[in-house]
Enzyme design. Structure first.
Site, short mmCIF file in Angstrom:
data_model
loop_
_atom_site.label_atom_id
_atom_site.label_comp_id
_atom_site.label_asym_id
_atom_site.label_seq_id
_atom_site.Cartn_x
_atom_site.Cartn_y
_atom_site.Cartn_z
N CYS A 114 7.45 5.66 24.13
CA CYS A 114 7.92 4.50 23.39
C CYS A 114 8.24 4.90 21.95
O CYS A 114 7.40 5.47 21.26
CB CYS A 114 6.85 3.41 23.41
SG CYS A 114 7.13 2.06 22.25
N GLU A 115 9.44 4.59 21.50
CA GLU A 115 9.84 5.01 20.15
C GLU A 115 9.20 4.17 19.05
O GLU A 115 9.28 4.52 17.87
CB GLU A 115 11.36 4.98 20.00
CG GLU A 115 11.99 3.62 19.98
CD GLU A 115 13.51 3.68 19.83
OE1 GLU A 115 14.07 2.74 19.24
OE2 GLU A 115 14.14 4.64 20.30
N HIS A 116 8.55 3.06 19.42
CA HIS A 116 7.94 2.21 18.41
C HIS A 116 6.52 2.65 18.03
O HIS A 116 6.11 2.46 16.88
CB HIS A 116 7.89 0.76 18.91
CG HIS A 116 9.24 0.19 19.17
ND1 HIS A 116 9.54 -0.53 20.31
CD2 HIS A 116 10.39 0.26 18.47
CE1 HIS A 116 10.81 -0.90 20.28
NE2 HIS A 116 11.35 -0.43 19.18
N HIS A 117 5.79 3.22 18.99
CA HIS A 117 4.42 3.63 18.71
C HIS A 117 4.12 5.07 19.15
O HIS A 117 3.00 5.55 19.00
CB HIS A 117 3.42 2.69 19.42
CG HIS A 117 3.49 1.28 18.93
ND1 HIS A 117 4.26 0.31 19.56
CD2 HIS A 117 2.92 0.66 17.88
CE1 HIS A 117 4.14 -0.84 18.92
NE2 HIS A 117 3.33 -0.66 17.90
N GLN A 137 12.96 1.27 27.08
CA GLN A 137 13.24 1.32 28.52
C GLN A 137 14.63 0.78 28.86
O GLN A 137 15.29 1.30 29.76
CB GLN A 137 12.16 0.56 29.28
CG GLN A 137 12.28 0.70 30.79
CD GLN A 137 11.11 0.08 31.52
OE1 GLN A 137 9.97 0.16 31.08
NE2 GLN A 137 11.38 -0.58 32.65
N HIS A 164 3.84 0.54 29.81
CA HIS A 164 3.93 0.99 28.43
C HIS A 164 2.53 0.99 27.83
O HIS A 164 1.90 -0.06 27.71
CB HIS A 164 4.83 0.05 27.63
CG HIS A 164 6.27 0.08 28.05
ND1 HIS A 164 7.29 0.42 27.20
CD2 HIS A 164 6.86 -0.19 29.24
CE1 HIS A 164 8.44 0.37 27.84
NE2 HIS A 164 8.21 -0.01 29.09
N CYS A 177 1.77 1.27 24.87
CA CYS A 177 1.71 0.49 23.63
C CYS A 177 1.33 -0.95 23.93
O CYS A 177 0.84 -1.67 23.04
CB CYS A 177 3.04 0.56 22.88
SG CYS A 177 4.45 -0.05 23.80
#
Length: 223
Positions: A111-114, A152, A180, A182
């Site tokens: 996941c590119e956010h976390h 995703q 995920h 996250c």
């Protein structure tokens, strides 16, 4: 936190993506892999030291180098276009005209956010318009685009677009069902939920063809 930090946190928690392509700078590949590893190694050392870890301990002193190599060579290796698999195709000499479905392709992404894992399965299908592709190439395409900081929805689209380009047809579909971490291990900490995304091109937009594909996915093919 500042208002901007609150806004950026909200974007991540809402699984927001700003681009159908991975956001890369123009100088993304100016550094060699070895140079990137050295820079990331120092950054990881700084993170661990800031957290209060003792980097002289035998268990952890090699961690910065291991993490740096993992980022560059493994879990984010799909950012490098030199590692893109060759999607070789062949004439459909046997004139197979029905859909071909490869299901349960393992997905390991991040996941590119976390920067936490995304783990799941991809189901990919196409209908030949004269060209066919090796089954293992479909796995490799999924793996290549998964090995990036990802969202995703974007991953699903990239797999379909790559196969459409390779096969010369719009008749490609992909469904991904993934967990995920996250969501599962932080924030709401819902360990049961998973995320399903889909992309249907060409004839797969037809409800009957779409239903046939989804029915194939449900087949029990465990051996």
């Amino acid at each position: 936190m500042t208002n901007n930090e609150d806004f950026l946190d909200e974007i991540g928690d809402n699984h927001f993506s700003s681009n159908a392509q991975n956001p890369l700078r123009k100088d993304a590949f100016d550094l060699s892999d070895d140079e990137k590893i050295e820079k990331i190694k120092k950054d990881v050392e700084n993170i661990l030291q800031t957290l209060g870890m003792d980097l002289t301990d035998d268990s952890i002193k090699g961690t910065p180098n291991r993490v740096a190599k993992m980022f560059v060579k493994e879990i984010f290796g799909g950012l490098n276009p030199s590692k893109q698999p060759k999607a070789s195709t062949f004439d459909n000499n046997y004139k197979y005209g029905e859909m071909l479905v490869e299901k349960n392709i393992t997905v390991y992404s991040t996941c590119e956010h976390h920067l936490l894992p995304i783990i799941g399965r991809a189901h990919v299908a196409y209908i030949s318009s004269g060209r066919v592709i090796g089954l293992s190439k479909m796995n490799r395409i999924v793996e290549y685009y998964a090995k990036r900081p990802q969202v995703q929805e974007r991953l699903t689209m990239q797999i379909v677009q790559e196969l459409q380009k390779a096969l010369g047809t719009e008749d490609v579909a992909c469904v991904i069902d993934a967990k995920h971490l996250c969501v599962n291990s932080r924030g709401i900490k819902d360990i049961e939920s998973s995320t399903v995304t889909s992309e249907f091109g060409g004839r797969f937009k037809d409800p009957q063809t779409k239903r046939e594909f989804l029915d194939y996915i449900k087949l029990d093919t465990q051996f």
